[in-house]
Enzyme design. Structure first.
Site, PDB file in Angstrom:
ATOM      1  N   GLY A  77      24.069 -28.884  13.376  1.00 47.42           N
ATOM      2  CA  GLY A  77      22.767 -28.232  13.346  1.00 47.42           C
ATOM      3  C   GLY A  77      22.335 -27.692  14.698  1.00 47.42           C
ATOM      4  O   GLY A  77      23.112 -27.613  15.654  1.00 47.42           O
ATOM      5  N   HIS A  82      11.625 -34.465  17.482  1.00 45.08           N
ATOM      6  CA  HIS A  82      11.254 -35.786  16.982  1.00 45.08           C
ATOM      7  C   HIS A  82      10.075 -36.286  17.802  1.00 45.08           C
ATOM      8  O   HIS A  82      10.004 -36.039  19.015  1.00 45.08           O
ATOM      9  CB  HIS A  82      12.409 -36.780  17.118  1.00 45.08           C
ATOM     10  CG  HIS A  82      13.617 -36.432  16.303  1.00 45.08           C
ATOM     11  ND1 HIS A  82      13.553 -36.077  14.972  1.00 45.08           N
ATOM     12  CD2 HIS A  82      14.930 -36.375  16.637  1.00 45.08           C
ATOM     13  CE1 HIS A  82      14.766 -35.818  14.521  1.00 45.08           C
ATOM     14  NE2 HIS A  82      15.620 -35.993  15.512  1.00 45.08           N
ATOM     15  N   PHE A 161      18.139 -38.262   8.623  1.00 43.28           N
ATOM     16  CA  PHE A 161      17.038 -37.385   8.232  1.00 43.28           C
ATOM     17  C   PHE A 161      15.766 -37.757   8.986  1.00 43.28           C
ATOM     18  O   PHE A 161      15.646 -38.847   9.551  1.00 43.28           O
ATOM     19  CB  PHE A 161      16.789 -37.454   6.723  1.00 43.28           C
ATOM     20  CG  PHE A 161      16.510 -38.843   6.205  1.00 43.28           C
ATOM     21  CD1 PHE A 161      15.233 -39.375   6.246  1.00 43.28           C
ATOM     22  CD2 PHE A 161      17.530 -39.622   5.677  1.00 43.28           C
ATOM     23  CE1 PHE A 161      14.970 -40.655   5.774  1.00 43.28           C
ATOM     24  CE2 PHE A 161      17.290 -40.899   5.205  1.00 43.28           C
ATOM     25  CZ  PHE A 161      15.993 -41.419   5.253  1.00 43.28           C
ATOM     26  N   CYS A 178      15.501 -25.961  13.735  1.00 47.19           N
ATOM     27  CA  CYS A 178      16.744 -25.811  12.964  1.00 47.19           C
ATOM     28  C   CYS A 178      17.189 -24.361  12.867  1.00 47.19           C
ATOM     29  O   CYS A 178      17.918 -23.985  11.947  1.00 47.19           O
ATOM     30  CB  CYS A 178      16.600 -26.429  11.581  1.00 47.19           C
ATOM     31  SG  CYS A 178      16.229 -28.203  11.631  1.00 47.19           S
TER      32      CYS A 178
END
Length: 220
Positions: A77, A82, A161, A178
C-alpha cells in the site's frame, strides 16, 4: 483442521497508546516466533500516537505535510495515517496452516470489518479498485472508514486493518490517504455513532470465529 479454540489465537488489547515503531518491532519479533513454532498466533488491538506510515508503493508526492513522524513499514500500500481515536487491528496468523492464500486472507479481513460495522449500524463495503472499507458519509458521498494493509513473512501475516472510531480527521490532510485523492475519510463519530474502544473490540471479537472459519473454508 485448524484449532480455533479461544486459546489457539492470543488476543491482546491495549488502551494506552503504543508508539508505532515499538509496535512494529514487536510485530516483527512475534512474526518470527510464530513462524518458528515458538508463539501462538495473535490479534492485537491498539491505538498509536499520530504517525504517517508508508507502504511499499508510497510515492513521495503523496506525503503532503509531514507534520508527524513518518515510518516506512514494509507493508503493502501507500501512505496511511494512524492516531488517537483510530482502532488498529494487527493480525498475525500462520498462513502455512491456513491455506497459503494471501488474497483470501485480505478478503477475510475486509469481510470481518464490514460485518462488525454492520452490527453497529453502519453499512459498508469493499471496492476492488480502491483498497479499504467504504461507507456513505454524512453528505451522501462515499468515504473511507477503514484501511487495510498487510505484509506476509515466512507465511505469517503482519499489520492488518484500521477503523476510524473518532480520530481527528484533519490529520489525514497531511497525506493522500492510500493514494486515493477523490474520496474523503469519515468516522463512526462523524456518522453520529459514539463508540468506546472497548465496545469496538468486543464487537470485533464476536465476529472473529467467522473470519477464522472463512480462512479454513478457503483451503478445504
Amino acid at each position: 483442521m485448524v484449532n480455533d479454540r479461544p486459546e489457539a489465537v492470543e488476543w491482546r488489547r491495549d488502551y494506552i497508546q503504543v508508539p508505532y515503531r515499538q509496535a512494529l518491532a514487536e510485530q516483527e519479533a512475534r512474526n518470527a516466533a510464530i513462524a518458528a513454532g515458538e508463539a501462538r498466533e495473535l490479534v492485537w488491538l491498539l491505538e498509536h500516537p499520530p504517525v504517517y506510515t508508508a507502504g511499499t508503493s508510497a510515492p513521495a508526492g503523496e506525503l503532503l505535510d509531514p507534520r508527524f513522524d513518518v515510518v516506512e513499514t514494509g507493508r503493502g500500500g501507500r501512505y496511511t495515517y494512524h492516531g488517537p481515536g483510530q482502532r488498529i487491528g494487527y493480525v498475525l496468523l500462520d498462513l502455512a496452516r491456513r491455506g497459503r492464500d494471501v488474497r483470501a486472507f485480505v478478503h477475510g479481513l475486509e469481510n470481518w470489518v464490514i460485518a462488525t460495522l454492520g452490527d453497529l449500524g453502519v453499512e459498508s463495503w469493499s471496492v476492488p479498485e480502491r483498497v479499504g472499507i467504504w461507507c456513505r458519509d454524512v453528505d451522501g458521498g462515499e468515504a473511507k472508514i477503514g484501511a487495510i494493509g498487510v505484509r506476509v513473512r515466512r507465511w505469517v501475516t503482519m499489520h492488518g486493518f484500521a477503523v476510524n472510531l473518532d480520530p481527528d480527521l484533519s490529520h489525514f490532510a497531511g497525506i493522500v490517504p492510500c493514494g486515493i485523492a477523490d474520496y474523503g475519510v469519515t468516522s463512526l463519530a462523524r456518522l453520529g455513532i459514539a463508540l468506546a474502544p472497548q465496545e469496538w473490540d468486543e464487537a470485533l471479537q464476536k465476529r472473529s470465529g467467522e473470519f477464522l472459519a472463512a480462512l479454513e473454508r478457503s483451503h478445504a
